[in-house]
Write an enzyme that holds these catalytic residues in place. Sequence first.
Site, short mmCIF file in Angstrom:
data_model
loop_
_atom_site.label_atom_id
_atom_site.label_comp_id
_atom_site.label_asym_id
_atom_site.label_seq_id
_atom_site.Cartn_x
_atom_site.Cartn_y
_atom_site.Cartn_z
CG ASP A 133 -5.90 -3.38 -4.25
OD1 ASP A 133 -6.76 -2.65 -3.72
OD2 ASP A 133 -4.67 -3.21 -4.12
CB SER B 282 -0.95 -0.06 1.21
OG SER B 282 -2.05 0.80 0.99
CG HIS C 214 -4.95 -3.14 -0.43
ND1 HIS C 214 -4.47 -2.40 -1.48
CD2 HIS C 214 -4.58 -2.46 0.68
CE1 HIS C 214 -3.85 -1.33 -1.03
NE2 HIS C 214 -3.90 -1.34 0.28
#
Length: 505
Positions: free
Chosen positions: A440, A184, A465
């Site tokens: 994602d 991320s 994710h």
Amino acid sequence: MGPGAVAWLLALLALAEAGRNFRLLRQRVLQQREVRAMKEALAGRWLPRPAPWRAPIEGTLRQPLDHFDRQEGRSFPQRFWVNEEHWHRPAGPVFLFVGGESALSPFAVLSGHHMELAQKYGALALALEHRFYGASINPDGLQDDSLRFLSSQQALADLAAFHLYITERYSLRENSTWVCFGGSYPGSLAAWLRLKFPHLVFAAVASSAPVRAQLDFTGYNQVVAASLSDPVVGGSALCHEAVAGAFAAVDQRLAAGRLDELEKDFRSCGPLAEAGDREELAGNLADIFMGAVQYNDEGFAGGTVAKLCRIMTDAGLGSPYQRLLAVNNGFLESMALPCLENSRQHALTELRSTNLSLSGVGERQWYFQTCTEFGYYQTCEDPTCPFSRLLTLADQLDFCSQLFGVAPQRVEGAVNFTNEYYGADHPRASRLLFVNGNIDPWHALSVLRNQSRSELAILINGTSHCANMNPSRPSDPLPLVRARQRIDDHVGQWLRWARTEPSAA
Ligand SMILES: *[C@@H]1O[C@H](CO)[C@@H](O)[C@H](O)[C@H]1NC(C)=O
Ligand SMILES: *[C@@H]1O[C@H](CO)[C@@H](O)[C@H](O)[C@H]1NC(C)=O
Ligand SMILES: *[C@@H]1O[C@H](CO)[C@@H](O)[C@H](O)[C@H]1NC(C)=O
Ligand SMILES: *[C@@H]1O[C@H](CO)[C@@H](O)[C@H](O)[C@H]1NC(C)=O
Ligand SMILES: *[C@@H]1O[C@H](CO)[C@@H](O)[C@H](O)[C@H]1NC(C)=O
């Protein structure tokens, strides 16, 4: 399990539970991941071991508050963990796990795919908590005047200073091979560390890294819509249509001023009376679907795409609007919430609070970083978006003005700067591996195709994710297993290069 870990677990269980649904979801997913990591770490501990187990070391490093101004004499404490268990000293590589917008824990150096690799390649495992998150913050850190020292550039300088500190403390050789890992926002940091400090870090694996900053991130909900239609994760065209129909019905009721009905139907904690409350309701309902898509692979009880789509396509429950009520009821139940908090004032009060929370996601800090660096606003003004039209860019930018006095024009300028400074989705670095899942929503801002022979990309079919960062499990789908194998192959290849071409920077 050291006392640090126990204290951390107690803090985790005391997580504050308030704020918009997505914030709750993120906290829960984080909590779930950590509990799973703990279980796996504990399970491993009961097995007989050839050598006595050495618990990870937690330490604190004093860092300058401002790396770019020598006149600024203040500092802050930055937390880190070291796991020497797998390290082939002194020549083994160094694997650095980069922290981001939430607190880290000892599990950052105990569990996850990067730790499977650390074990295989005999690496010294490190993790550095991001400045201003978790415990890496001064008592006044969340005040407006302090937040100006929070940026990705300062975070990269922290990582460089940490490199120096560890090199001295562990008497590492000048030519030690450092590989960094992040997922991320920390995935972006891992890539940018390699880009901006190539002499310190030999290679980087950037998972689900949104390296392109974007003010109006319409692409987020385009992927959410596609994922709700994707049979690989239990979606369908019918599900997507039902979701869009349900939100159109919500918007009609909002436009017609049927607020009493909405308050009752969606179990609102209070009346939708003040400015912003209707937008909060619209956002909370959309968050249930966004969260299910973004965290589809986390086995989160609040809902997977398949589970939500089963409800949304069940004609036995009535109209799509009525099915949405069922989804909301199920969500409140699984989160053990008595009602849906739709007060904008409540949300603003929380985001304004300068009280420190040593665990979980730092929402105030992260909102500040979106206003001053990244944008990333997940809007629904595009006709293909299945949620409420009340999710506008203007409404989200209003938070930047209200919370931090940052005007929309300045947010736009900051986003432009970020892309120029880091190169957006064409960073032109080397020995970088970008890993994404096509379910994602964040993959829309990442690097999805090989850029050159040493700037590579893996796009996993059917995962969400950061799925590849989780520890391997027997139930993992084949594309995920293959992706981890390819990550392993690249890491192995980099380490061989480092030995044969030690001067290759
Ligand atoms: C912040 O802390 C103060 C004092 O402990 C407390 O009264 C207040 O409710 C807290 N604010 C928030 C938003 O948690
Ligand atoms: C940001 O970049 C866009 C696209 O290049 C440009 O149209 C816009 O004027 C820029 N905005 C600011 C505030 O610099
Ligand atoms: C990207 O590069 C890797 C390594 O060279 C290669 O194995 C892979 O097939 C390439 N992917 C694409 C889509 O070309
Ligand atoms: C993903 O896998 C499914 C089968 O599980 C296949 O039908 C689909 O075409 C694949 N999608 C992509 C983009 O490769
Ligand atoms: C680092 O340098 C030492 C000699 O100082 C050498 O023996 C070793 O092979 C080098 N390691 C790498 C990874 O280049």
